[in-house]
Design a protein around this motif. Structure first.
Motif, PDB file in Angstrom:
ATOM      1  N   VAL A 260       1.414  -3.539  -4.369  1.00 59.77           N
ATOM      2  CA  VAL A 260       0.694  -4.677  -5.208  1.00 59.77           C
ATOM      3  C   VAL A 260       1.845  -5.295  -5.787  1.00 59.77           C
ATOM      4  O   VAL A 260       1.565  -6.574  -5.855  1.00 59.77           O
ATOM      5  CB  VAL A 260      -0.388  -3.908  -6.012  1.00 59.77           C
ATOM      6  CG1 VAL A 260      -0.709  -4.881  -7.198  1.00 59.77           C
ATOM      7  CG2 VAL A 260      -1.541  -3.366  -5.492  1.00 59.77           C
TER       8      VAL A 260
ATOM      9  N   PRO B 192      -7.260   4.979  -9.255  1.00 57.79           N
ATOM     10  CA  PRO B 192      -6.976   4.142  -8.250  1.00 57.79           C
ATOM     11  C   PRO B 192      -7.105   2.650  -8.860  1.00 57.79           C
ATOM     12  O   PRO B 192      -6.209   1.668  -9.012  1.00 57.79           O
ATOM     13  CB  PRO B 192      -7.461   4.286  -7.082  1.00 57.79           C
ATOM     14  CG  PRO B 192      -7.683   5.862  -7.193  1.00 57.79           C
ATOM     15  CD  PRO B 192      -8.138   6.042  -8.647  1.00 57.79           C
TER      16      PRO B 192
ATOM     17  N   SER C 205      -4.880   1.624 -11.716  1.00 52.73           N
ATOM     18  CA  SER C 205      -3.587   1.554 -11.118  1.00 52.73           C
ATOM     19  C   SER C 205      -3.440   0.163 -10.470  1.00 52.73           C
ATOM     20  O   SER C 205      -2.492  -0.764 -10.784  1.00 52.73           O
ATOM     21  CB  SER C 205      -3.003   2.484 -10.293  1.00 52.73           C
ATOM     22  OG  SER C 205      -3.017   3.831 -10.839  1.00 52.73           O
ATOM     23  N   ALA C 206      -4.216  -0.266  -9.866  1.00 53.53           N
ATOM     24  CA  ALA C 206      -4.270  -1.433  -8.979  1.00 53.53           C
ATOM     25  C   ALA C 206      -4.082  -2.672  -9.995  1.00 53.53           C
ATOM     26  O   ALA C 206      -3.676  -3.625 -10.032  1.00 53.53           O
ATOM     27  CB  ALA C 206      -5.402  -1.550  -7.979  1.00 53.53           C
TER      28      ALA C 206
ATOM     29  N   GLY D 223      -6.291  -8.802 -12.476  1.00 59.38           N
ATOM     30  CA  GLY D 223      -5.867  -7.430 -12.988  1.00 59.38           C
ATOM     31  C   GLY D 223      -6.644  -7.332 -14.062  1.00 59.38           C
ATOM     32  O   GLY D 223      -7.307  -6.114 -14.505  1.00 59.38           O
TER      33      GLY D 223
ATOM     34  N   ARG E  82      -0.124   6.604  -5.672  1.00 61.89           N
ATOM     35  CA  ARG E  82       0.085   5.771  -6.753  1.00 61.89           C
ATOM     36  C   ARG E  82       1.180   5.048  -6.532  1.00 61.89           C
ATOM     37  O   ARG E  82       1.075   3.785  -7.000  1.00 61.89           O
ATOM     38  CB  ARG E  82      -0.368   6.350  -8.189  1.00 61.89           C
ATOM     39  CG  ARG E  82      -0.256   5.234  -9.414  1.00 61.89           C
ATOM     40  CD  ARG E  82      -0.304   6.050 -10.688  1.00 61.89           C
ATOM     41  NE  ARG E  82       0.711   6.685 -11.373  1.00 61.89           N
ATOM     42  CZ  ARG E  82       0.346   7.959 -11.311  1.00 61.89           C
ATOM     43  NH1 ARG E  82      -0.689   8.613 -11.274  1.00 61.89           N
ATOM     44  NH2 ARG E  82       1.567   9.080 -11.621  1.00 61.89           N
TER      45      ARG E  82
ATOM     46  N   LEU F  48       0.741   2.614  -3.882  1.00 64.08           N
ATOM     47  CA  LEU F  48      -0.205   1.402  -4.279  1.00 64.08           C
ATOM     48  C   LEU F  48       0.351   0.494  -5.124  1.00 64.08           C
ATOM     49  O   LEU F  48       0.300  -0.793  -4.855  1.00 64.08           O
ATOM     50  CB  LEU F  48      -1.445   2.086  -4.826  1.00 64.08           C
ATOM     51  CG  LEU F  48      -2.512   1.058  -5.432  1.00 64.08           C
ATOM     52  CD1 LEU F  48      -3.230   0.423  -4.579  1.00 64.08           C
ATOM     53  CD2 LEU F  48      -3.470   1.898  -6.410  1.00 64.08           C
ATOM     54  N   VAL F  49       1.330   0.987  -6.339  1.00 62.50           N
ATOM     55  CA  VAL F  49       1.838  -0.037  -7.067  1.00 62.50           C
ATOM     56  C   VAL F  49       2.707  -0.815  -6.508  1.00 62.50           C
ATOM     57  O   VAL F  49       2.990  -1.909  -6.583  1.00 62.50           O
ATOM     58  CB  VAL F  49       2.405   1.096  -8.316  1.00 62.50           C
ATOM     59  CG1 VAL F  49       3.348   0.063  -9.157  1.00 62.50           C
ATOM     60  CG2 VAL F  49       1.222   1.515  -8.951  1.00 62.50           C
TER      61      VAL F  49
END
Length: 174
Positions: A13, A95, A98-99, A148, A6, A9-10
């Motif tokens: 992004v 996921p 989170s994205a 988002g 996570r 990924l965060v």
């Protein structure tokens, strides 16, 4: 989702969103400021330099400077910090969620940074439309915010319809 995954990924992004937005804003400043509007694809896309003292579609742009500071810098900063903390600390986020939240925080953070360094204004430069039917002028951060929000809606829909989750090839049983 594993915390390390996570956070990766965060981070990706956020870095991609803020980096792309700030780079395109610098291009807009250097190439579009004090220049006539540039039109592409038969007018579908127009590039024009604008500085927005307000929020979406210049809402609040006419408010006194002090009110805009407390609303668009102080309050938005606290909201972004809280959302980022939730994003990093929550163990319940999928996921896709989170994205989606990372796109929202990244877009918000980049526009917030603009306000800090640009006397409360955000650089905008893109406009889409056909003829007189056009969007407001926006930037890459705004696209990230909308993407988002759309992904959050999709994630919510998927949560309410478990049979549609990715990887569930079985579908409903008969």
């Amino acid at each position: 989702m594993a915390r390390r995954y996570r956070l990766t990924l965060v981070s990706l992004v956020l870095a991609g969103t803020v980096g792309c937005d700030q780079a395109t804003k610098q291009l807009a400043i250097s190439q579009l400021r004090d220049e006539p509007t540039r039109s592409f694809l038969g007018g579908l896309l127009r590039l024009t330099f604008a500085e927005n003292p307000g929020a979406f579609l210049s809402l609040g742009g006419g408010l006194p400077h002090a009110v805009r500071f407390w609303l668009f810098i102080a309050a938005v900063g606290v909201l972004l910090l809280g959302t980022l903390a939730y994003l990093v600390m929550s163990r319940r986020l999928e996921p896709l969620q989170s994205a989606a939240l990372a796109l929202i925080v990244g877009g918000g953070l980049s526009n917030w940074f603009d306000r800090l360094v640009n006397d409360g204004r955000v650089v905008d430069f893109m406009n889409l439309g056909i003829g007189s039917l056009r969007t407001g002028i926006f930037n890459v951060a705004d696209v990230a915010l909308m993407l988002g929000a759309g992904l959050l809606l999709l994630a919510g829909r998927r949560a309410n319809n478990p049979g549609e989750r990715q990887g569930d090839a079985t579908g409903p049983s008969h």
